[in-house]
Design a protein around this motif. Structure first.
Motif, PDB file in Angstrom:
ATOM      1  N   LYS A  73       0.239   8.708 -16.189  1.00 37.66           N
ATOM      2  CA  LYS A  73      -0.145   9.620 -15.166  1.00 37.66           C
ATOM      3  C   LYS A  73       0.618   8.825 -13.818  1.00 37.66           C
ATOM      4  N   ARG A  74       0.417   7.349 -13.578  1.00 38.40           N
ATOM      5  CA  ARG A  74       0.707   6.664 -12.157  1.00 38.40           C
ATOM      6  C   ARG A  74       2.422   6.877 -12.351  1.00 38.40           C
ATOM      7  N   ALA A  75       2.892   6.756 -13.503  1.00 32.34           N
ATOM      8  CA  ALA A  75       4.454   6.730 -13.566  1.00 32.34           C
ATOM      9  C   ALA A  75       4.889   8.160 -13.168  1.00 32.34           C
ATOM     10  N   ALA A  76       4.220   9.244 -13.782  1.00 33.14           N
ATOM     11  CA  ALA A  76       4.585  10.501 -13.550  1.00 33.14           C
ATOM     12  C   ALA A  76       4.571  11.091 -12.210  1.00 33.14           C
ATOM     13  N   ARG A  77       3.791  10.427 -11.583  1.00 32.08           N
ATOM     14  CA  ARG A  77       3.699  10.823 -10.118  1.00 32.08           C
ATOM     15  C   ARG A  77       4.643  10.429  -9.103  1.00 32.08           C
TER      16      ARG A  77
ATOM     17  N   ALA B   1      -3.692   5.340  -3.514  1.00 34.10           N
ATOM     18  CA  ALA B   1      -2.512   4.635  -3.691  1.00 34.10           C
ATOM     19  C   ALA B   1      -2.519   3.884  -2.397  1.00 34.10           C
ATOM     20  N   ALA B   2      -2.782   4.399  -1.148  1.00 29.43           N
ATOM     21  CA  ALA B   2      -2.657   3.759   0.197  1.00 29.43           C
ATOM     22  C   ALA B   2      -3.471   2.732   0.317  1.00 29.43           C
ATOM     23  N   GLU B   3      -4.671   2.745  -0.449  1.00 27.18           N
ATOM     24  CA  GLU B   3      -5.629   1.650  -0.364  1.00 27.18           C
ATOM     25  C   GLU B   3      -5.058   0.507  -1.112  1.00 27.18           C
ATOM     26  N   ARG B   4      -4.609   0.926  -2.359  1.00 28.18           N
ATOM     27  CA  ARG B   4      -4.137  -0.212  -3.152  1.00 28.18           C
ATOM     28  C   ARG B   4      -2.981  -0.864  -2.543  1.00 28.18           C
ATOM     29  N   ALA B   5      -2.352  -0.260  -1.659  1.00 30.30           N
ATOM     30  CA  ALA B   5      -0.987  -0.822  -1.053  1.00 30.30           C
ATOM     31  C   ALA B   5      -1.474  -1.976   0.074  1.00 30.30           C
ATOM     32  N   GLY B   6      -2.641  -1.386   0.605  1.00 31.60           N
ATOM     33  CA  GLY B   6      -3.131  -2.177   1.834  1.00 31.60           C
ATOM     34  C   GLY B   6      -3.725  -3.555   1.369  1.00 31.60           C
ATOM     35  N   LYS B   7      -4.259  -3.598   0.186  1.00 27.01           N
ATOM     36  CA  LYS B   7      -5.052  -4.684  -0.298  1.00 27.01           C
ATOM     37  C   LYS B   7      -4.462  -5.647  -1.290  1.00 27.01           C
ATOM     38  N   ASP B   8      -3.251  -5.068  -1.725  1.00 29.99           N
ATOM     39  CA  ASP B   8      -2.584  -6.047  -2.903  1.00 29.99           C
ATOM     40  C   ASP B   8      -1.341  -5.968  -2.724  1.00 29.99           C
ATOM     41  N   ASP B   9      -0.721  -7.236  -3.088  1.00 31.17           N
ATOM     42  CA  ASP B   9       0.854  -7.548  -2.933  1.00 31.17           C
ATOM     43  C   ASP B   9       1.558  -6.905  -4.087  1.00 31.17           C
ATOM     44  N   ASP B  10       0.897  -6.469  -4.920  1.00 28.33           N
ATOM     45  CA  ASP B  10       1.586  -5.562  -6.114  1.00 28.33           C
ATOM     46  C   ASP B  10       1.772  -4.306  -5.747  1.00 28.33           C
ATOM     47  N   SER B  11       3.102  -3.885  -5.415  1.00 24.96           N
ATOM     48  CA  SER B  11       3.261  -2.638  -4.656  1.00 24.96           C
ATOM     49  C   SER B  11       3.655  -1.393  -5.937  1.00 24.96           C
ATOM     50  N   SER B  12       3.661  -1.813  -7.093  1.00 28.58           N
ATOM     51  CA  SER B  12       4.055  -0.994  -8.154  1.00 28.58           C
ATOM     52  C   SER B  12       3.248   0.203  -8.188  1.00 28.58           C
ATOM     53  N   ALA B  13       3.679   1.328  -8.640  1.00 27.14           N
ATOM     54  CA  ALA B  13       2.980   2.628  -8.955  1.00 27.14           C
ATOM     55  C   ALA B  13       1.968   2.434 -10.022  1.00 27.14           C
ATOM     56  N   VAL B  14       2.114   1.539 -10.773  1.00 33.28           N
ATOM     57  CA  VAL B  14       1.185   1.455 -11.894  1.00 33.28           C
ATOM     58  C   VAL B  14       0.376   0.139 -11.858  1.00 33.28           C
TER      59      VAL B  14
END
Length: 243
Positions: free
Chosen positions: A139-143, A108-121
């Motif tokens: 599963k993403r939403a459940a977290r 999740a941290a890696e995705r946040a660091g390289k993508d403007d889309d911060s959504s959990a999904v």
């Protein structure tokens, strides 16, 4: 692969391929690996893993010729990723019991660091099989805490969606409600810790086996039988234990 892709002396078919043209083969080979595993056929698994590995080499060679990256970069990249996502093994951490949760946190941290889309999904591949993608999105939403607290709510939702299928009156409504019903069934499978894709494959295999048994019982006249006769054959095939 370098020889096969050589512009002067290579194979014309291999030379003409690009990422998009071989992507379907890559997906197909992954499914054939899964099929060999399901059949517990180790000789086939060895063969299919080779075919899948060839796809990795093929894509990497196309990328190298275009100046993007090399096969070595792919190998180094996944090695670095595995080390980074296992700090409890390769780092100073010792919490092995929560290793998978830590893996997801790092992803999740890696995705946040390289993508403007911060959504959990965000980042769930759209090309995944529909059942698998639905499960991953859930599963993403459940977290984030957006999930049914127990299975009763999930079962009620399945029943609600089934009623909405009954109430639908147009083709577009039927399509939408069937989609909602399938999504809710995937959710039920997730709560029961069942892989929806595996469950559906097993159900399809069971139907196929029983149907083939019915055909065998009826001989050449199967298509001409009445529905009641076919139903009787189905019950007989079921009693005989066809899967």
């Amino acid at each position: 692969m370098a020889r096969l892709r050589d512009p002067e002396t290579g194979c014309r078919w291999d030379i003409d391929q690009n990422f998009a043209s071989i992507a379907p083969y890559t997906i197909e080979e992954a499914y054939e690996v899964a099929d060999a595993i399901e059949r517990n056929d180790m000789a086939a698994l060895r063969d299919e893993l080779g075919d899948l590995l060839l796809q990795v080499v093929f894509h990497s060679r196309i990328a190298e010729q275009a100046g993007h990256f090399r096969l070595q970069d792919v190998i180094e990249g996944i090695t670095e990723k595995m080390i980074r996502r296992h700090p409890h093994i390769f780092g100073e951490g010792t919490d092995r019991e929560n290793g998978h949760r830590r893996w997801e946190d790092i992803k999740a941290a890696e995705r946040a660091g390289k993508d403007d889309d911060s959504s959990a999904v965000a980042g769930v591949a759209k090309a995944l099989p529909a059942l698998l993608r639905a499960e991953k999105i859930q599963k993403r939403a459940a977290r984030t805490g957006f999930d049914w607290p127990d299975m009763d709510g999930v079962v009620a939702k399945v029943e609600e969606e089934l009623q909405e299928v009954r109430d639908a009156t147009t083709p577009d409504e039927h399509q939408e409600e069937i989609g909602d019903l399938l999504f809710s069934v995937v959710n039920l499978a997730r709560h029961l810790k069942i892989d929806a894709e595996v469950a559906l494959r097993a159900a399809t295999a069971k139907f196929e086996s029983r149907f083939r048994t019915m055909e065998s019982m009826a001989g050449d006249d199967f298509s001409g039988l009445t529905l009641d006769s076919k139903e009787a054959l189905w019950k007989q095939a079921k009693r005989q234990g066809a899967l």
